[in-house]
Design a protein around this motif. Structure first.
Motif, PDB file in Angstrom:
ATOM      1  N   PHE A   9      60.834 -21.133 -48.434  1.00 45.12           N
ATOM      2  CA  PHE A   9      60.297 -22.437 -48.052  1.00 45.12           C
ATOM      3  C   PHE A   9      61.247 -23.584 -48.439  1.00 45.12           C
ATOM      4  O   PHE A   9      60.819 -24.729 -48.589  1.00 45.12           O
ATOM      5  CB  PHE A   9      58.918 -22.652 -48.700  1.00 45.12           C
ATOM      6  CG  PHE A   9      57.936 -21.546 -48.384  1.00 45.12           C
ATOM      7  CD1 PHE A   9      57.771 -21.092 -47.084  1.00 45.12           C
ATOM      8  CD2 PHE A   9      57.171 -20.961 -49.397  1.00 45.12           C
ATOM      9  CE1 PHE A   9      56.863 -20.066 -46.783  1.00 45.12           C
ATOM     10  CE2 PHE A   9      56.269 -19.942 -49.111  1.00 45.12           C
ATOM     11  CZ  PHE A   9      56.121 -19.495 -47.806  1.00 45.12           C
ATOM     12  N   ASP A  14      59.078 -30.754 -50.218  1.00 44.43           N
ATOM     13  CA  ASP A  14      58.021 -31.672 -50.670  1.00 44.43           C
ATOM     14  C   ASP A  14      56.616 -31.111 -50.484  1.00 44.43           C
ATOM     15  O   ASP A  14      55.643 -31.679 -50.963  1.00 44.43           O
ATOM     16  CB  ASP A  14      58.129 -33.013 -49.925  1.00 44.43           C
ATOM     17  CG  ASP A  14      59.476 -33.671 -50.160  1.00 44.43           C
ATOM     18  OD1 ASP A  14      60.079 -33.409 -51.225  1.00 44.43           O
ATOM     19  OD2 ASP A  14      59.942 -34.402 -49.274  1.00 44.43           O
ATOM     20  N   VAL A  15      56.537 -30.011 -49.739  1.00 44.45           N
ATOM     21  CA  VAL A  15      55.237 -29.397 -49.472  1.00 44.45           C
ATOM     22  C   VAL A  15      54.799 -28.533 -50.652  1.00 44.45           C
ATOM     23  O   VAL A  15      53.615 -28.292 -50.870  1.00 44.45           O
ATOM     24  CB  VAL A  15      55.350 -28.532 -48.178  1.00 44.45           C
ATOM     25  CG1 VAL A  15      54.130 -27.681 -47.948  1.00 44.45           C
ATOM     26  CG2 VAL A  15      55.633 -29.425 -46.972  1.00 44.45           C
ATOM     27  N   LEU A  16      55.784 -28.076 -51.434  1.00 44.61           N
ATOM     28  CA  LEU A  16      55.489 -27.098 -52.479  1.00 44.61           C
ATOM     29  C   LEU A  16      54.810 -27.734 -53.686  1.00 44.61           C
ATOM     30  O   LEU A  16      55.081 -28.883 -54.045  1.00 44.61           O
ATOM     31  CB  LEU A  16      56.776 -26.384 -52.898  1.00 44.61           C
ATOM     32  CG  LEU A  16      57.507 -25.670 -51.743  1.00 44.61           C
ATOM     33  CD1 LEU A  16      58.746 -24.950 -52.252  1.00 44.61           C
ATOM     34  CD2 LEU A  16      56.577 -24.696 -51.020  1.00 44.61           C
ATOM     35  N   LEU A  17      53.930 -26.962 -54.289  1.00 42.67           N
ATOM     36  CA  LEU A  17      53.152 -27.441 -55.439  1.00 42.67           C
ATOM     37  C   LEU A  17      54.067 -27.933 -56.550  1.00 42.67           C
ATOM     38  O   LEU A  17      53.783 -28.948 -57.191  1.00 42.67           O
ATOM     39  CB  LEU A  17      52.242 -26.304 -55.930  1.00 42.67           C
ATOM     40  CG  LEU A  17      51.237 -26.596 -57.033  1.00 42.67           C
ATOM     41  CD1 LEU A  17      50.351 -27.777 -56.690  1.00 42.67           C
ATOM     42  CD2 LEU A  17      50.377 -25.361 -57.299  1.00 42.67           C
ATOM     43  N   ARG A  23      47.723 -31.508 -57.219  1.00 38.15           N
ATOM     44  CA  ARG A  23      47.256 -31.306 -55.848  1.00 38.15           C
ATOM     45  C   ARG A  23      47.029 -32.638 -55.164  1.00 38.15           C
ATOM     46  O   ARG A  23      46.621 -33.610 -55.795  1.00 38.15           O
ATOM     47  CB  ARG A  23      45.968 -30.498 -55.854  1.00 38.15           C
ATOM     48  CG  ARG A  23      46.210 -29.100 -56.374  1.00 38.15           C
ATOM     49  CD  ARG A  23      45.131 -28.148 -55.964  1.00 38.15           C
ATOM     50  NE  ARG A  23      45.444 -26.821 -56.449  1.00 38.15           N
ATOM     51  CZ  ARG A  23      46.191 -25.947 -55.780  1.00 38.15           C
ATOM     52  NH1 ARG A  23      46.700 -26.263 -54.612  1.00 38.15           N
ATOM     53  NH2 ARG A  23      46.433 -24.759 -56.291  1.00 38.15           N
ATOM     54  N   PHE A 161      55.003 -25.180 -42.817  1.00 38.42           N
ATOM     55  CA  PHE A 161      55.512 -26.046 -43.892  1.00 38.42           C
ATOM     56  C   PHE A 161      56.578 -27.020 -43.384  1.00 38.42           C
ATOM     57  O   PHE A 161      56.641 -28.158 -43.824  1.00 38.42           O
ATOM     58  CB  PHE A 161      56.103 -25.203 -45.030  1.00 38.42           C
ATOM     59  CG  PHE A 161      55.063 -24.550 -45.899  1.00 38.42           C
ATOM     60  CD1 PHE A 161      53.710 -24.735 -45.662  1.00 38.42           C
ATOM     61  CD2 PHE A 161      55.436 -23.759 -46.970  1.00 38.42           C
ATOM     62  CE1 PHE A 161      52.750 -24.139 -46.463  1.00 38.42           C
ATOM     63  CE2 PHE A 161      54.489 -23.159 -47.789  1.00 38.42           C
ATOM     64  CZ  PHE A 161      53.147 -23.343 -47.532  1.00 38.42           C
ATOM     65  N   GLN A 165      56.437 -30.933 -43.696  1.00 36.45           N
ATOM     66  CA  GLN A 165      57.551 -31.668 -44.311  1.00 36.45           C
ATOM     67  C   GLN A 165      57.944 -32.870 -43.449  1.00 36.45           C
ATOM     68  O   GLN A 165      58.253 -33.943 -43.975  1.00 36.45           O
ATOM     69  CB  GLN A 165      58.746 -30.719 -44.501  1.00 36.45           C
ATOM     70  CG  GLN A 165      59.993 -31.365 -45.067  1.00 36.45           C
ATOM     71  CD  GLN A 165      59.893 -31.670 -46.569  1.00 36.45           C
ATOM     72  OE1 GLN A 165      59.188 -30.977 -47.297  1.00 36.45           O
ATOM     73  NE2 GLN A 165      60.581 -32.701 -47.027  1.00 36.45           N
ATOM     74  N   LEU A 201      48.756 -20.401 -49.115  1.00 39.96           N
ATOM     75  CA  LEU A 201      48.890 -21.864 -49.019  1.00 39.96           C
ATOM     76  C   LEU A 201      48.383 -22.524 -50.293  1.00 39.96           C
ATOM     77  O   LEU A 201      48.996 -23.444 -50.823  1.00 39.96           O
ATOM     78  CB  LEU A 201      48.093 -22.412 -47.824  1.00 39.96           C
ATOM     79  CG  LEU A 201      48.533 -21.986 -46.424  1.00 39.96           C
ATOM     80  CD1 LEU A 201      47.657 -22.657 -45.362  1.00 39.96           C
ATOM     81  CD2 LEU A 201      49.983 -22.322 -46.176  1.00 39.96           C
ATOM     82  N   THR A 205      51.300 -24.586 -52.143  1.00 38.54           N
ATOM     83  CA  THR A 205      51.390 -26.000 -51.763  1.00 38.54           C
ATOM     84  C   THR A 205      50.395 -26.835 -52.554  1.00 38.54           C
ATOM     85  O   THR A 205      49.420 -26.315 -53.100  1.00 38.54           O
ATOM     86  CB  THR A 205      51.069 -26.262 -50.268  1.00 38.54           C
ATOM     87  OG1 THR A 205      49.660 -26.311 -50.105  1.00 38.54           O
ATOM     88  CG2 THR A 205      51.634 -25.209 -49.384  1.00 38.54           C
ATOM     89  N   HIS A 206      50.634 -28.137 -52.529  1.00 39.58           N
ATOM     90  CA  HIS A 206      49.695 -29.070 -53.178  1.00 39.58           C
ATOM     91  C   HIS A 206      48.746 -29.677 -52.155  1.00 39.58           C
ATOM     92  O   HIS A 206      47.934 -30.531 -52.491  1.00 39.58           O
ATOM     93  CB  HIS A 206      50.473 -30.184 -53.898  1.00 39.58           C
ATOM     94  CG  HIS A 206      51.446 -30.899 -53.013  1.00 39.58           C
ATOM     95  ND1 HIS A 206      51.068 -31.927 -52.186  1.00 39.58           N
ATOM     96  CD2 HIS A 206      52.764 -30.704 -52.788  1.00 39.58           C
ATOM     97  CE1 HIS A 206      52.123 -32.344 -51.501  1.00 39.58           C
ATOM     98  NE2 HIS A 206      53.163 -31.619 -51.841  1.00 39.58           N
ATOM     99  N   LEU A 207      48.876 -29.260 -50.878  1.00 40.85           N
ATOM    100  CA  LEU A 207      48.096 -29.899 -49.818  1.00 40.85           C
ATOM    101  C   LEU A 207      46.727 -29.241 -49.647  1.00 40.85           C
ATOM    102  O   LEU A 207      46.587 -28.038 -49.849  1.00 40.85           O
ATOM    103  CB  LEU A 207      48.875 -29.812 -48.493  1.00 40.85           C
ATOM    104  CG  LEU A 207      50.230 -30.529 -48.498  1.00 40.85           C
ATOM    105  CD1 LEU A 207      51.028 -30.174 -47.249  1.00 40.85           C
ATOM    106  CD2 LEU A 207      50.036 -32.042 -48.597  1.00 40.85           C
TER     107      LEU A 207
END
Ligand code: PEP
Ligand code: MN
Length: 300
Positions: A9, A14-17, A23, A161, A165, A201, A205-207
Protein backbone atom coordinates in the motif's frame (compact mmCIF):
# COMPACT_ATOMS: atom_id res chain seq x y z
CA UNK A 1 1.88 -3.01 10.71
CA UNK A 2 3.18 -5.88 8.62
CA UNK A 3 5.95 -4.81 6.30
CA UNK A 4 4.39 -6.54 3.30
CA UNK A 5 1.29 -4.40 3.68
CA UNK A 6 3.36 -1.28 3.95
CA UNK A 7 4.98 -2.24 0.66
CA UNK A 8 1.71 -3.24 -0.99
CA UNK A 9 0.00 0.00 0.00
CA UNK A 10 3.03 2.26 -0.43
CA UNK A 11 1.22 4.42 -2.98
CA UNK A 12 -1.46 5.34 -0.46
CA UNK A 13 0.56 6.37 2.58
CA UNK A 14 -2.01 8.77 4.04
CA UNK A 15 -4.71 6.11 4.07
CA UNK A 16 -2.81 3.86 6.46
CA UNK A 17 -3.55 3.83 10.17
CA UNK A 18 0.11 4.44 10.90
CA UNK A 19 -0.01 7.79 9.15
CA UNK A 20 -2.59 9.12 11.58
CA UNK A 21 -2.36 6.84 14.60
CA UNK A 22 -5.96 7.85 15.30
CA UNK A 23 -9.06 6.76 13.48
CA UNK A 24 -10.81 9.29 11.30
CA UNK A 25 -14.28 10.22 12.46
CA UNK A 26 -16.27 11.85 9.66
CA UNK A 27 -18.72 14.54 10.77
CA UNK A 28 -22.04 14.46 8.89
CA UNK A 29 -24.55 17.03 10.14
CA UNK A 30 -25.11 16.04 13.77
CA UNK A 31 -23.60 12.56 13.28
CA UNK A 32 -20.14 11.04 13.41
CA UNK A 33 -19.31 8.17 11.04
CA UNK A 34 -16.48 5.96 12.25
CA UNK A 35 -16.93 6.74 15.94
CA UNK A 36 -18.72 4.82 18.67
CA UNK A 37 -22.10 5.00 16.98
CA UNK A 38 -23.01 2.48 14.33
CA UNK A 39 -24.55 4.43 11.45
CA UNK A 40 -27.04 2.89 9.04
CA UNK A 41 -27.68 4.57 5.69
CA UNK A 42 -30.81 3.30 3.97
CA UNK A 43 -33.26 4.15 1.25
CA UNK A 44 -34.16 3.37 -2.33
CA UNK A 45 -31.63 2.61 -5.02
CA UNK A 46 -33.19 5.39 -7.13
CA UNK A 47 -35.37 8.32 -6.16
CA UNK A 48 -38.55 7.64 -8.15
CA UNK A 49 -41.25 9.94 -6.77
CA UNK A 50 -42.06 12.13 -3.80
CA UNK A 51 -44.38 9.54 -2.33
CA UNK A 52 -41.83 6.72 -2.71
CA UNK A 53 -39.01 8.73 -1.16
CA UNK A 54 -40.95 10.26 1.75
CA UNK A 55 -42.57 6.97 2.72
CA UNK A 56 -39.16 5.27 2.65
CA UNK A 57 -37.49 8.09 4.59
CA UNK A 58 -40.00 7.82 7.46
CA UNK A 59 -39.76 4.03 7.45
CA UNK A 60 -35.97 3.89 7.63
CA UNK A 61 -35.80 6.66 10.24
CA UNK A 62 -38.32 4.93 12.47
CA UNK A 63 -36.37 1.68 12.15
CA UNK A 64 -33.11 3.36 13.26
CA UNK A 65 -31.35 4.59 10.12
CA UNK A 66 -29.60 7.95 10.47
CA UNK A 67 -28.84 8.72 6.83
CA UNK A 68 -31.17 8.52 3.82
CA UNK A 69 -29.70 7.13 0.62
CA UNK A 70 -31.24 7.57 -2.83
CA UNK A 71 -29.82 7.91 -6.33
CA UNK A 72 -30.74 10.91 -8.47
CA UNK A 73 -27.99 10.20 -11.04
CA UNK A 74 -27.85 6.46 -11.67
CA UNK A 75 -25.01 4.47 -13.23
CA UNK A 76 -26.90 1.53 -14.74
CA UNK A 77 -25.62 -1.73 -16.07
CA UNK A 78 -27.82 -1.26 -19.15
CA UNK A 79 -27.77 2.03 -21.07
CA UNK A 80 -31.51 1.55 -21.70
CA UNK A 81 -32.47 1.38 -18.00
CA UNK A 82 -33.81 4.32 -15.98
CA UNK A 83 -30.98 6.82 -15.47
CA UNK A 84 -32.37 8.77 -12.51
CA UNK A 85 -34.48 11.91 -11.99
CA UNK A 86 -31.46 14.24 -11.84
CA UNK A 87 -32.12 17.64 -10.29
CA UNK A 88 -35.72 16.74 -9.46
CA UNK A 89 -34.38 13.79 -7.46
CA UNK A 90 -31.93 16.03 -5.58
CA UNK A 91 -34.78 18.38 -4.67
CA UNK A 92 -36.83 15.49 -3.34
CA UNK A 93 -33.87 14.35 -1.23
CA UNK A 94 -33.51 17.84 0.21
CA UNK A 95 -37.21 17.86 1.03
CA UNK A 96 -36.94 14.49 2.76
CA UNK A 97 -34.04 15.81 4.84
CA UNK A 98 -36.06 18.84 5.86
CA UNK A 99 -39.05 16.74 6.89
CA UNK A 100 -37.26 13.87 8.63
CA UNK A 101 -33.98 15.44 9.76
CA UNK A 102 -32.11 12.53 8.20
CA UNK A 103 -28.78 13.35 6.55
CA UNK A 104 -28.52 12.55 2.83
CA UNK A 105 -26.10 10.48 0.74
CA UNK A 106 -26.42 10.45 -3.03
CA UNK A 107 -24.18 9.53 -5.94
CA UNK A 108 -22.36 11.98 -8.18
CA UNK A 109 -21.34 10.51 -11.52
CA UNK A 110 -19.63 13.34 -13.32
CA UNK A 111 -17.18 16.04 -12.30
CA UNK A 112 -19.47 18.61 -13.98
CA UNK A 113 -22.29 17.67 -11.59
CA UNK A 114 -20.18 17.96 -8.41
CA UNK A 115 -21.14 21.56 -7.51
CA UNK A 116 -24.85 20.85 -8.02
CA UNK A 117 -24.93 17.55 -6.11
CA UNK A 118 -22.74 18.96 -3.33
CA UNK A 119 -25.22 21.78 -2.85
CA UNK A 120 -27.98 19.29 -2.02
CA UNK A 121 -26.31 16.40 -0.25
CA UNK A 122 -24.45 15.82 3.02
CA UNK A 123 -22.28 13.00 1.63
CA UNK A 124 -21.19 12.54 -1.99
CA UNK A 125 -21.24 8.91 -3.07
CA UNK A 126 -18.66 7.80 -5.63
CA UNK A 127 -20.03 4.63 -7.20
CA UNK A 128 -18.27 1.39 -7.94
CA UNK A 129 -18.07 2.15 -11.67
CA UNK A 130 -16.36 5.47 -10.98
CA UNK A 131 -13.93 4.52 -8.23
CA UNK A 132 -10.94 5.12 -10.48
CA UNK A 133 -12.28 8.25 -12.19
CA UNK A 134 -9.58 10.48 -10.75
CA UNK A 135 -10.97 13.70 -12.31
CA UNK A 136 -14.26 13.01 -10.50
CA UNK A 137 -12.45 12.12 -7.26
CA UNK A 138 -10.48 15.37 -7.37
CA UNK A 139 -13.57 17.48 -8.04
CA UNK A 140 -15.53 15.68 -5.32
CA UNK A 141 -12.64 16.11 -2.86
CA UNK A 142 -12.47 19.83 -3.52
CA UNK A 143 -16.20 20.27 -2.84
CA UNK A 144 -15.35 19.77 0.83
CA UNK A 145 -18.24 17.31 1.34
CA UNK A 146 -17.58 13.97 3.03
CA UNK A 147 -17.18 11.21 0.44
CA UNK A 148 -18.52 7.67 0.49
CA UNK A 149 -16.05 5.85 -1.77
CA UNK A 150 -17.45 2.56 -3.01
CA UNK A 151 -14.97 -0.13 -3.92
CA UNK A 152 -14.88 -0.81 -7.64
CA UNK A 153 -16.37 -4.17 -8.51
CA UNK A 154 -13.04 -5.25 -9.96
CA UNK A 155 -10.79 -3.20 -7.71
CA UNK A 156 -8.24 -4.63 -5.34
CA UNK A 157 -7.85 -3.13 -1.88
CA UNK A 158 -4.68 -1.41 -3.10
CA UNK A 159 -6.73 0.17 -5.94
CA UNK A 160 -9.32 1.35 -3.40
CA UNK A 161 -6.59 2.87 -1.27
CA UNK A 162 -5.07 4.72 -4.23
CA UNK A 163 -8.45 6.31 -4.91
CA UNK A 164 -8.85 7.26 -1.25
CA UNK A 165 -5.34 8.73 -1.40
CA UNK A 166 -6.40 10.97 -4.32
CA UNK A 167 -9.19 12.41 -2.16
CA UNK A 168 -6.96 12.89 0.89
CA UNK A 169 -4.22 14.43 -1.25
CA UNK A 170 -6.74 16.93 -2.58
CA UNK A 171 -7.31 18.25 0.90
CA UNK A 172 -10.42 16.34 1.95
CA UNK A 173 -9.88 14.16 5.03
CA UNK A 174 -13.49 12.96 5.23
CA UNK A 175 -13.41 9.70 3.32
CA UNK A 176 -15.66 6.76 4.17
CA UNK A 177 -14.79 3.45 2.47
CA UNK A 178 -17.57 1.12 1.31
CA UNK A 179 -17.29 -2.62 0.63
CA UNK A 180 -20.09 -3.53 -1.80
CA UNK A 181 -18.95 -6.86 -3.17
CA UNK A 182 -16.54 -7.68 -5.96
CA UNK A 183 -16.66 -9.83 -9.09
CA UNK A 184 -15.23 -13.30 -8.70
CA UNK A 185 -15.79 -16.61 -10.50
CA UNK A 186 -18.92 -17.08 -8.34
CA UNK A 187 -22.09 -16.18 -10.21
CA UNK A 188 -24.83 -17.38 -7.84
CA UNK A 189 -24.88 -13.97 -6.19
CA UNK A 190 -24.59 -10.56 -7.84
CA UNK A 191 -21.15 -10.04 -6.30
CA UNK A 192 -18.92 -11.69 -3.71
CA UNK A 193 -19.08 -9.89 -0.36
CA UNK A 194 -15.48 -9.40 0.78
CA UNK A 195 -15.93 -9.68 4.54
CA UNK A 196 -12.23 -10.39 4.93
CA UNK A 197 -11.61 -7.14 3.07
CA UNK A 198 -13.54 -5.29 5.78
CA UNK A 199 -11.40 -6.91 8.47
CA UNK A 200 -8.26 -5.84 6.61
CA UNK A 201 -9.51 -2.29 5.97
CA UNK A 202 -10.21 -1.85 9.68
CA UNK A 203 -6.77 -3.14 10.57
CA UNK A 204 -4.71 -1.12 8.13
CA UNK A 205 -6.60 2.16 7.59
CA UNK A 206 -7.84 4.93 9.84
CA UNK A 207 -10.90 5.53 7.64
CA UNK A 208 -14.46 4.51 8.52
CA UNK A 209 -15.78 1.44 6.69
CA UNK A 210 -19.37 0.88 5.60
CA UNK A 211 -20.74 -2.49 4.45
CA UNK A 212 -23.26 -2.60 1.60
CA UNK A 213 -24.95 -6.00 1.84
CA UNK A 214 -27.53 -5.09 -0.85
CA UNK A 215 -25.22 -4.73 -3.85
CA UNK A 216 -23.01 -7.51 -2.51
CA UNK A 217 -25.87 -10.02 -2.41
CA UNK A 218 -28.17 -8.99 -5.22
CA UNK A 219 -30.99 -10.85 -3.43
CA UNK A 220 -32.93 -9.47 -0.49
CA UNK A 221 -33.07 -12.80 1.35
CA UNK A 222 -29.30 -12.63 1.93
CA UNK A 223 -29.17 -9.01 3.09
CA UNK A 224 -29.77 -9.39 6.88
CA UNK A 225 -27.16 -12.16 7.24
CA UNK A 226 -24.59 -10.19 5.22
CA UNK A 227 -25.35 -7.12 7.36
CA UNK A 228 -24.56 -9.15 10.49
CA UNK A 229 -21.40 -10.44 8.82
CA UNK A 230 -20.36 -6.87 8.06
CA UNK A 231 -20.81 -5.83 11.69
CA UNK A 232 -18.85 -8.85 12.94
CA UNK A 233 -16.06 -8.01 10.47
CA UNK A 234 -15.76 -4.55 12.05
CA UNK A 235 -17.84 -2.25 9.83
CA UNK A 236 -18.81 1.14 11.22
CA UNK A 237 -22.15 1.16 9.48
CA UNK A 238 -24.33 -0.17 6.67
CA UNK A 239 -25.69 1.00 3.34
CA UNK A 240 -28.98 -0.80 2.61
CA UNK A 241 -31.52 -0.53 -0.18
CA UNK A 242 -35.16 -0.23 0.91
CA UNK A 243 -38.25 0.30 -1.26
CA UNK A 244 -41.99 0.47 -0.47
CA UNK A 245 -42.73 -2.13 -3.14
CA UNK A 246 -39.44 -3.76 -4.21
CA UNK A 247 -40.95 -5.80 -7.03
CA UNK A 248 -42.01 -2.55 -8.71
CA UNK A 249 -38.73 -0.68 -8.08
CA UNK A 250 -37.21 1.08 -11.10
CA UNK A 251 -33.76 -0.22 -10.13
CA UNK A 252 -32.30 -2.97 -7.93
CA UNK A 253 -35.70 -4.26 -6.73
CA UNK A 254 -34.47 -7.82 -6.25
CA UNK A 255 -31.98 -6.75 -3.62
CA UNK A 256 -34.20 -4.14 -1.91
CA UNK A 257 -35.92 -4.86 1.40
CA UNK A 258 -39.53 -3.78 1.91
CA UNK A 259 -40.44 -1.76 5.01
CA UNK A 260 -41.24 -4.77 7.19
CA UNK A 261 -38.08 -6.52 6.02
CA UNK A 262 -35.92 -3.52 6.89
CA UNK A 263 -37.53 -2.98 10.30
CA UNK A 264 -37.14 -6.70 11.06
CA UNK A 265 -33.49 -6.65 10.02
CA UNK A 266 -32.74 -3.58 12.14
CA UNK A 267 -34.41 -5.09 15.20
CA UNK A 268 -32.37 -8.26 14.68
CA UNK A 269 -29.14 -6.27 14.42
CA UNK A 270 -29.56 -4.61 17.82
CA UNK A 271 -27.66 -7.22 19.86
CA UNK A 272 -24.88 -7.27 17.29
CA UNK A 273 -24.55 -3.50 17.34
CA UNK A 274 -24.59 -3.51 21.15
CA UNK A 275 -21.78 -6.07 21.23
CA UNK A 276 -19.79 -3.99 18.78
CA UNK A 277 -20.25 -0.94 21.01
CA UNK A 278 -19.12 -2.84 24.09
CA UNK A 279 -16.10 -4.22 22.26
CA UNK A 280 -15.12 -0.78 20.98
CA UNK A 281 -15.41 0.78 24.41
CA UNK A 282 -13.23 -1.94 25.83
CA UNK A 283 -10.57 -1.82 23.17
CA UNK A 284 -10.79 1.87 22.29
CA UNK A 285 -11.56 1.29 18.62
CA UNK A 286 -8.31 -0.53 18.04
CA UNK A 287 -9.26 -4.14 17.46
CA UNK A 288 -12.33 -5.01 15.40
CA UNK A 289 -11.64 -8.68 16.15
CA UNK A 290 -12.88 -8.14 19.68
CA UNK A 291 -16.45 -8.07 18.35
CA UNK A 292 -16.02 -11.64 17.21
CA UNK A 293 -14.53 -12.71 20.52
CA UNK A 294 -17.46 -11.29 22.41
CA UNK A 295 -19.92 -12.92 20.04
CA UNK A 296 -18.14 -16.23 20.61
CA UNK A 297 -18.42 -15.75 24.38
CA UNK A 298 -22.13 -15.03 24.13
CA UNK A 299 -22.75 -18.03 21.87
CA UNK A 300 -20.75 -20.43 24.10
C1 PEP B 1 -25.96 2.19 -5.60
O1 PEP B 1 -25.54 2.42 -4.46
O2 PEP B 1 -27.17 2.18 -5.92
C2 PEP B 1 -24.98 1.79 -6.63
C3 PEP B 1 -25.18 2.04 -7.93
O3 PEP B 1 -23.92 1.16 -6.10
P1 PEP B 1 -22.57 0.59 -6.77
O4 PEP B 1 -21.88 1.80 -7.31
O5 PEP B 1 -21.89 -0.05 -5.61
O6 PEP B 1 -22.99 -0.39 -7.84
MN1 MN C 1 -28.53 0.21 -6.34
Amino acid sequence: MRESWQRRFAEAPDVLLEARRRRTIVPVRNLAVGGDDFVTMAGPCSVESEHQLMATAYCVRDAGARILRGGAFKPRSSPYSFQGLGLEGLKLLAKAREETDLAIVTEVMSECDVPLVAEYTDILQIGSRNMENYALLEAAARSGRPILLKRGMMATIADLFRSAQVILANGNPNVILCERGIRTFETAMRNTFDAAGIVLLKQVTHLPVIADPSHAAGFRELVPALARTGIAAGADGLLVEVHPDPDKAWSDGEQSLDFAGFAGMMAGLEPWIALRGAALREEKLEQPDSTNRRLAEVMA
